[in-house]
Design a protein around this motif. Structure first.
Motif, PDB file in Angstrom:
ATOM      1  N   GLU A 104       0.825  -1.205   0.000  1.00 31.27           N
ATOM      2  CA  GLU A 104       0.000   0.000   0.000  1.00 31.27           C
ATOM      3  C   GLU A 104       0.863   1.260   0.000  1.00 31.27           C
ATOM      4  OE1 GLU A 104      -3.938   1.795   2.207  1.00 31.27           O
ATOM      5  OE2 GLU A 104      -3.439  -0.317   2.420  1.00 31.27           O
ATOM      6  N   GLU A 105       1.986   1.218   0.714  1.00 35.91           N
ATOM      7  CA  GLU A 105       2.848   2.399   0.806  1.00 35.91           C
ATOM      8  C   GLU A 105       3.829   2.539  -0.364  1.00 35.91           C
ATOM      9  OE1 GLU A 105       4.783  -0.956   3.119  1.00 35.91           O
ATOM     10  OE2 GLU A 105       2.767  -0.126   2.974  1.00 35.91           O
ATOM     11  N   THR A 106       3.883   1.553  -1.270  1.00 36.88           N
ATOM     12  CA  THR A 106       4.795   1.603  -2.407  1.00 36.88           C
ATOM     13  C   THR A 106       4.448   2.779  -3.322  1.00 36.88           C
ATOM     14  OG1 THR A 106       5.105  -0.798  -2.395  1.00 36.88           O
ATOM     15  CG2 THR A 106       5.632   0.344  -4.442  1.00 36.88           C
ATOM     16  N   ASN A 107       5.474   3.505  -3.724  1.00 36.80           N
ATOM     17  CA  ASN A 107       5.321   4.547  -4.733  1.00 36.80           C
ATOM     18  C   ASN A 107       5.838   3.965  -6.040  1.00 36.80           C
ATOM     19  OD1 ASN A 107       5.916   6.717  -6.543  1.00 36.80           O
ATOM     20  ND2 ASN A 107       5.855   8.149  -4.824  1.00 36.80           N
ATOM     21  N   LEU A 108       4.925   3.571  -6.927  1.00 36.90           N
ATOM     22  CA  LEU A 108       5.330   2.908  -8.166  1.00 36.90           C
ATOM     23  C   LEU A 108       6.136   3.829  -9.076  1.00 36.90           C
ATOM     24  CD1 LEU A 108       2.136   0.797  -8.894  1.00 36.90           C
ATOM     25  CD2 LEU A 108       4.428  -0.068  -8.468  1.00 36.90           C
ATOM     26  N   TYR A 109       5.781   5.091  -9.108  1.00 38.06           N
ATOM     27  CA  TYR A 109       6.550   6.040  -9.924  1.00 38.06           C
ATOM     28  C   TYR A 109       8.000   6.086  -9.455  1.00 38.06           C
ATOM     29  CZ  TYR A 109       8.346  10.438 -11.730  1.00 38.06           C
ATOM     30  OH  TYR A 109       9.141  11.390 -12.324  1.00 38.06           O
ATOM     31  N   GLN A 110       8.200   6.247  -8.166  1.00 34.88           N
ATOM     32  CA  GLN A 110       9.565   6.341  -7.631  1.00 34.88           C
ATOM     33  C   GLN A 110      10.319   5.026  -7.814  1.00 34.88           C
ATOM     34  OE1 GLN A 110      10.889   9.343  -6.491  1.00 34.88           O
ATOM     35  NE2 GLN A 110      12.747   8.128  -6.823  1.00 34.88           N
ATOM     36  N   SER A 111       9.625   3.911  -7.630  1.00 36.48           N
ATOM     37  CA  SER A 111      10.261   2.603  -7.803  1.00 36.48           C
ATOM     38  C   SER A 111      10.776   2.441  -9.229  1.00 36.48           C
ATOM     39  CB  SER A 111       9.269   1.487  -7.464  1.00 36.48           C
ATOM     40  OG  SER A 111       9.851   0.222  -7.702  1.00 36.48           O
ATOM     41  N   VAL A 112       9.922   2.733 -10.212  1.00 39.58           N
ATOM     42  CA  VAL A 112      10.353   2.610 -11.609  1.00 39.58           C
ATOM     43  C   VAL A 112      11.486   3.587 -11.903  1.00 39.58           C
ATOM     44  CG1 VAL A 112       9.628   2.891 -14.020  1.00 39.58           C
ATOM     45  CG2 VAL A 112       8.103   1.754 -12.383  1.00 39.58           C
ATOM     46  N   LYS A 113      11.366   4.805 -11.414  1.00 39.42           N
ATOM     47  CA  LYS A 113      12.410   5.813 -11.631  1.00 39.42           C
ATOM     48  C   LYS A 113      13.756   5.344 -11.062  1.00 39.42           C
ATOM     49  CE  LYS A 113      13.310  10.732 -11.040  1.00 39.42           C
ATOM     50  NZ  LYS A 113      12.861  11.987 -10.463  1.00 39.42           N
ATOM     51  N   ASP A 114      13.722   4.732  -9.878  1.00 41.49           N
ATOM     52  CA  ASP A 114      14.949   4.210  -9.265  1.00 41.49           C
ATOM     53  C   ASP A 114      15.562   3.093 -10.108  1.00 41.49           C
ATOM     54  OD1 ASP A 114      14.590   6.014  -7.196  1.00 41.49           O
ATOM     55  OD2 ASP A 114      13.821   4.510  -5.778  1.00 41.49           O
ATOM     56  N   TYR A 115      14.725   2.181 -10.614  1.00 40.00           N
ATOM     57  CA  TYR A 115      15.249   1.105 -11.465  1.00 40.00           C
ATOM     58  C   TYR A 115      15.821   1.661 -12.766  1.00 40.00           C
ATOM     59  CZ  TYR A 115      13.632  -2.755  -8.574  1.00 40.00           C
ATOM     60  OH  TYR A 115      13.465  -3.656  -7.544  1.00 40.00           O
ATOM     61  N   LEU A 116      15.160   2.685 -13.319  1.00 45.37           N
ATOM     62  CA  LEU A 116      15.642   3.286 -14.565  1.00 45.37           C
ATOM     63  C   LEU A 116      16.994   3.975 -14.385  1.00 45.37           C
ATOM     64  CD1 LEU A 116      12.337   4.787 -16.034  1.00 45.37           C
ATOM     65  CD2 LEU A 116      13.678   2.890 -16.980  1.00 45.37           C
ATOM     66  N   ALA A 117      17.302   4.404 -13.174  1.00 42.10           N
ATOM     67  CA  ALA A 117      18.597   5.036 -12.902  1.00 42.10           C
ATOM     68  C   ALA A 117      19.731   4.022 -13.058  1.00 42.10           C
ATOM     69  CB  ALA A 117      18.607   5.640 -11.499  1.00 42.10           C
ATOM     70  N   GLU A 118      19.401   2.725 -12.911  1.00 44.21           N
ATOM     71  CA  GLU A 118      20.409   1.664 -13.019  1.00 44.21           C
ATOM     72  C   GLU A 118      20.562   1.146 -14.441  1.00 44.21           C
ATOM     73  OE1 GLU A 118      19.426  -1.372 -10.169  1.00 44.21           O
ATOM     74  OE2 GLU A 118      19.075   0.109  -8.593  1.00 44.21           O
ATOM     75  N   GLN A 119      19.440   1.059 -15.184  1.00 43.09           N
ATOM     76  CA  GLN A 119      19.475   0.573 -16.564  1.00 43.09           C
ATOM     77  C   GLN A 119      18.160   0.908 -17.249  1.00 43.09           C
ATOM     78  OE1 GLN A 119      19.526  -3.900 -15.895  1.00 43.09           O
ATOM     79  NE2 GLN A 119      18.137  -3.782 -17.629  1.00 43.09           N
ATOM     80  N   LYS A 120      18.128   0.727 -18.562  1.00 42.12           N
ATOM     81  CA  LYS A 120      16.919   1.002 -19.336  1.00 42.12           C
ATOM     82  C   LYS A 120      15.966  -0.180 -19.238  1.00 42.12           C
ATOM     83  CE  LYS A 120      15.080   2.184 -23.792  1.00 42.12           C
ATOM     84  NZ  LYS A 120      15.213   3.027 -24.945  1.00 42.12           N
ATOM     85  N   TYR A 121      14.698   0.116 -19.021  1.00 42.85           N
ATOM     86  CA  TYR A 121      13.628  -0.881 -19.067  1.00 42.85           C
ATOM     87  C   TYR A 121      12.637  -0.446 -20.133  1.00 42.85           C
ATOM     88  CZ  TYR A 121      15.472  -3.011 -14.861  1.00 42.85           C
ATOM     89  OH  TYR A 121      16.288  -3.652 -13.966  1.00 42.85           O
ATOM     90  N   TYR A 122      12.153  -1.403 -20.894  1.00 42.39           N
ATOM     91  CA  TYR A 122      11.324  -1.108 -22.052  1.00 42.39           C
ATOM     92  C   TYR A 122       9.831  -1.145 -21.759  1.00 42.39           C
ATOM     93  CZ  TYR A 122      15.489  -1.271 -24.902  1.00 42.39           C
ATOM     94  OH  TYR A 122      16.720  -0.988 -25.442  1.00 42.39           O
TER      95      TYR A 122
END
Length: 194
Positions: A64-82
């Motif tokens: 419930e407390e997960t911020n999906l926008y921030q989670s994806v943004k953090d993963y994108l900082a490491e590599q590209k996801y399609y």
């Protein structure tokens, strides 16, 4: 141009199988994807997507407390996801759906959300309701009624083998608890017996 897709179907329509297939197709082309699933659906563990066909995939649990926008943004900082793929999206909160719209609009990553549309009482889930409002593209994944050859659009919940239409909206279960049905068979299950 990235878009938010909502692919819905009744129980047993192959939604989880479809998400695993989509992930495989991307990855076969060397295009990594992010997979998410609500932690509340723990049938396969809090970090697994599982299909009735026996296929499973690791996924990032959504709380419930997960911020999906921030989670994806953090993963994108490491590599590209399609692509971002979300299973059991009906269990997401409105805030999660709005965060997914930001993933599409601000990060430019397509999002495909898979889930049920309506519950066993034919009410929309919170996640489904908001996906129907905010999705750019909506697609039905079809299956047939458990009892006849019509298209299934509803779900019957069973308790001790008896159809029920009262109770909590949120109850995780499988074939022993739920059956996909057409409107006619749904109404027949709850009509007075003559």
């Amino acid at each position: 141009m990235a878009q938010l897709y909502y692919k819905y179907g009744t129980m047993n329509s192959g939604k989880s199988f479809e998400i695993i297939k989509v992930a495989y197709n991307y990855e076969e082309q060397g295009k990594p994807v992010l997979l998410y699933t609500p932690a509340a659906d723990s049938r396969n563990g809090t970090n697994q997507i599982g299909s009735r066909a026996g296929f499973t995939r690791d996924a990032i649990p959504v709380y419930e407390e997960t911020n999906l926008y921030q989670s994806v943004k953090d993963y994108l900082a490491e590599q590209k996801y399609y692509c971002v793929l979300v299973d059991e999206a009906q269990f997401l909160k409105k805030k999660h759906i709005l965060e997914l719209t930001r993933v599409v609009d601000e990060l430019g990553v397509p999002v495909m959300a898979f889930g049920l549309k309506n519950d066993f009482q034919n009410h929309l889930f919170e996640g489904s309701y908001n996906l129907l409002i905010y999705a750019d593209k909506i697609e039905e994944i079809k299956t047939i009624c458990w009892y006849c050859d019509r298209k299934a659009t509803m779900v019957i919940r069973f308790k001790d083998g008896v159809p029920v239409n009262q109770g909590e909206q949120f109850q995780i279960g499988g074939n022993e608890d739920y059956k996909p049905v057409c409107r006619k068979c749904y109404n027949k299950a709850f009509s007075p017996k003559e």
